[in-house]
Design an enzyme around this catalytic site. Sequence first.
Site, PDB file in Angstrom:
ATOM      1  N   SER A 168       0.841  -1.189   0.000  1.00 25.19           N
ATOM      2  CA  SER A 168       0.000   0.000   0.000  1.00 25.19           C
ATOM      3  C   SER A 168       0.876   1.237   0.000  1.00 25.19           C
ATOM      4  CB  SER A 168      -0.868  -0.014   1.265  1.00 25.19           C
ATOM      5  OG  SER A 168      -1.528   1.227   1.441  1.00 25.19           O
TER       6      SER A 168
ATOM      7  N   TYR B 283      -1.331  -0.521  10.471  1.00 28.02           N
ATOM      8  CA  TYR B 283      -1.508  -0.901   9.073  1.00 28.02           C
ATOM      9  C   TYR B 283      -0.275  -0.494   8.264  1.00 28.02           C
ATOM     10  CZ  TYR B 283      -3.264  -1.117   4.320  1.00 28.02           C
ATOM     11  OH  TYR B 283      -3.402  -1.398   2.987  1.00 28.02           O
TER      12      TYR B 283
END
Length: 187
Positions: free
Chosen positions: A140, A153
């Site tokens: 990501s 995350y």
Amino acid sequence: MANSKVVVITGASSGIGEATAKILAKDGAKLVLGARRESRLQDLVKEVKELGGEAVYAVTDVTKVGEVEALAKLAVDTFGRIDVWMNNAGIMPQSLLKQKKIEDWDSMIDINIKGTLYGIGATLPYMEKQKAGHIINISSIAGHIAHAGGSVYSATKWAVRAISESLREDGSRSIKCSCYHCFAWCN
């Protein structure tokens, strides 16, 4: 090109995994789909076949190494090889660290990091034996830029990035590794 490839996708029941399966199906790919939601996998297999691809599935929780290894074995038993393994399963609960959502932290570490490692570990022996293969890890933009509420995350996606870099250094020239940094920002 895809019609000659056997592609395994974790996290295949939604999002990037589902979309990738549909795109590859149009090229006649042979897909092995893993995810936790069986009804969604069944629907996806039906759609893949309607689009011209071949597909099998196994309910797969990437936090369980045995289930990930069984997915790899399903690919080889069904189609004879694994050309591409896509480590796509991932979750992204958001919270500030002071909220101390330890169950969310543990789940992200188990799915996003350990699930990627288990996928690599499951497919490498097959790829090394066939002297070819491509491992694709989904990271990501959060693996490059951290933000409030996304620290754990982001840390897991930085880890996926580091694992991918290390695999490229560790691996043979016949096994490729790519790491894609998707943009999925949630408020």
